[in-house]
Design an enzyme around this catalytic site. Structure first.
Site, PDB file in Angstrom:
ATOM      1  N   GLY A  22      38.042  32.885   7.270  1.00 48.08           N
ATOM      2  CA  GLY A  22      39.187  33.014   8.164  1.00 48.08           C
ATOM      3  C   GLY A  22      40.241  31.958   7.897  1.00 48.08           C
ATOM      4  N   THR A  33      41.361  29.510   9.839  1.00 47.13           N
ATOM      5  CA  THR A  33      41.004  28.142  10.243  1.00 47.13           C
ATOM      6  C   THR A  33      40.109  27.504   9.180  1.00 47.13           C
ATOM      7  OG1 THR A  33      40.985  29.025  12.504  1.00 47.13           O
ATOM      8  CG2 THR A  33      40.217  26.760  12.219  1.00 47.13           C
ATOM      9  N   ASP A  53      32.633  27.066  10.644  1.00 47.01           N
ATOM     10  CA  ASP A  53      33.228  28.388  10.773  1.00 47.01           C
ATOM     11  C   ASP A  53      34.140  28.446  11.993  1.00 47.01           C
ATOM     12  OD1 ASP A  53      33.800  31.033  10.257  1.00 47.01           O
ATOM     13  OD2 ASP A  53      31.752  31.770  10.491  1.00 47.01           O
ATOM     14  N   GLY A  54      35.060  29.378  11.961  1.00 44.66           N
ATOM     15  CA  GLY A  54      35.933  29.628  13.099  1.00 44.66           C
ATOM     16  C   GLY A  54      35.294  30.620  14.055  1.00 44.66           C
ATOM     17  N   LYS A  57      32.533  36.663  16.880  1.00 42.85           N
ATOM     18  CA  LYS A  57      33.063  36.476  15.538  1.00 42.85           C
ATOM     19  C   LYS A  57      33.166  37.836  14.848  1.00 42.85           C
ATOM     20  CE  LYS A  57      31.531  33.320  12.991  1.00 42.85           C
ATOM     21  NZ  LYS A  57      32.941  33.295  12.547  1.00 42.85           N
ATOM     22  N   GLY A  89      37.560  38.796  11.091  1.00 43.42           N
ATOM     23  CA  GLY A  89      37.863  38.931   9.658  1.00 43.42           C
ATOM     24  C   GLY A  89      36.860  39.826   8.940  1.00 43.42           C
ATOM     25  N   GLU A 128      28.193  35.701   7.701  1.00 45.91           N
ATOM     26  CA  GLU A 128      28.382  34.493   8.529  1.00 45.91           C
ATOM     27  C   GLU A 128      27.129  34.215   9.349  1.00 45.91           C
ATOM     28  OE1 GLU A 128      33.239  34.612   9.164  1.00 45.91           O
ATOM     29  OE2 GLU A 128      31.965  35.481  10.694  1.00 45.91           O
TER      30      GLU A 128
HETATM   31  C1  5RP Z   1      35.675  36.141  10.399  1.00 51.09           C
HETATM   32  C2  5RP Z   1      35.551  35.336  11.641  1.00 51.09           C
HETATM   33  C3  5RP Z   1      36.574  34.284  11.879  1.00 51.09           C
HETATM   34  O1  5RP Z   1      35.921  33.080  12.094  1.00 51.09           O
HETATM   35  C4  5RP Z   1      37.380  34.625  13.089  1.00 51.09           C
HETATM   36  O2  5RP Z   1      37.925  35.912  12.929  1.00 51.09           O
HETATM   37  C5  5RP Z   1      38.504  33.606  13.313  1.00 51.09           C
HETATM   38  O3  5RP Z   1      39.463  33.727  12.295  1.00 51.09           O
HETATM   39  P1  5RP Z   1      40.728  32.798  12.226  1.00 51.09           P
HETATM   40  O4  5RP Z   1      40.270  31.417  11.902  1.00 51.09           O
HETATM   41  O5  5RP Z   1      41.567  33.409  11.124  1.00 51.09           O
HETATM   42  O6  5RP Z   1      41.446  32.862  13.563  1.00 51.09           O
HETATM   43  O7  5RP Z   1      34.661  35.506  12.429  1.00 51.09           O
HETATM   44  O8  5RP Z   1      34.713  37.150  10.337  1.00 51.09           O
END
Ligand code: 5RP
Length: 222
Positions: free
Chosen positions: A30, A32, A82-83, A95, A98, A104
């Site tokens: 993602g 972040t 992870d985000g 989550k 993305g 993940e």
């Molecule tokens: C991807 C995820 C990401 O962590 C989630 O979508 C957050 O994304 P971003 O940092 O672009 O806001 O779970 O599968």
């Protein structure tokens, strides 16, 4: 760059402080996380290798010169970064925005420490405003959708999207997520479901929450 991007970058930079040097780490997916990868590369800190959660993250690791290893090369990772799309006060998460939720969750399950990095918009009292991503075998999509309707959800196919594992995503709104762990297990019991984006079994241990005044570190049980 938007104000939210600024906060994501702040969270990503702060997370580098939690990277254990000369260990294996796991890296999510993602925007972040992309800031985290850039900050890690710029920091000069070294890791033995990183387990990637997606093809997109693998491309970022290659671009920034961080060595990638596979899950077959390591038994555990010392920390996973992870985000999240939503994270509640118990550090349970939604989550998969993305679409990388399957890998993940697999990588998160091998981590001694889960560090979630997020901007303040992701921090919620109750999960469920963000539609829950459910990864399904394409053949079973309609069957799974009907079961999700029975659970009170409104599944919507993520049109034109295929996961790195060749599956489809149903984004499910309207679910009652008052018992995240129970619902995570219940959805995974539906034949045809590969994984869902509730992270109630593998919660974060540390949340780095970026707010305009700075990045707050919230720890649970660490
Ligand atoms: C991807 C995820 C990401 O962590 C989630 O979508 C957050 O994304 P971003 O940092 O672009 O806001 O779970 O599968």
């Amino acid at each position: 760059m938007t104000a939210q991007d600024d906060l994501k970058r702040m969270a990503g930079a702060k997370a580098v402080e939690f990277v254990p040097e000369d260990e294996y780490i796991g890296i999510g997916t993602g925007s972040t996380v992309n800031y985290f990868i850039q900050a890690l590369a710029a920091s000069g800190k070294t890791v033995k290798g990183a387990v990637s959660s997606s093809n997109a993250t693998s491309a970022m690791l290659e671009k920034y010169g961080i060595p990638e290893v596979t899950l077959s090369d390591v038994v555990r990772v010392a920390a996973y970064f992870d985000g999240a799309d939503e994270v509640n006060h118990s550090l349970q998460m939604i989550k998969g925005g993305g679409g990388a939720l399957l890998r993940e969750k697999i990588v998160a399950s091998t981590a001694d420490l889960f560090v979630c990095i997020a901007d303040e918009s992701k921090y919620v009292a109750r999960l469920g405003k963000f539609p829950l991503p459910v990864e399904v075998i394409p053949h079973a999509r309609s069957l799974v959708a009907r079961q999700l309707l029975k659970l009170g959800g409104e599944p919507q196919l993520r049109v034109g999207f295929t996961t790195d594992s060749g599956n489809e995503i149903l984004d499910v709104s309207g679910l009652d997520i008052s018992r995240p762990l129970t619902l995570e297990d219940e959805i995974n019991q539906i034949p045809g479901v590969v994984e869902n984006g509730l992270f109630a079994r593998y919660t974060a241990d540390i949340l780095i929450l970026a707010r305009p005044g700075g990045a707050e570190v919230i720890k649970i049980g660490v």
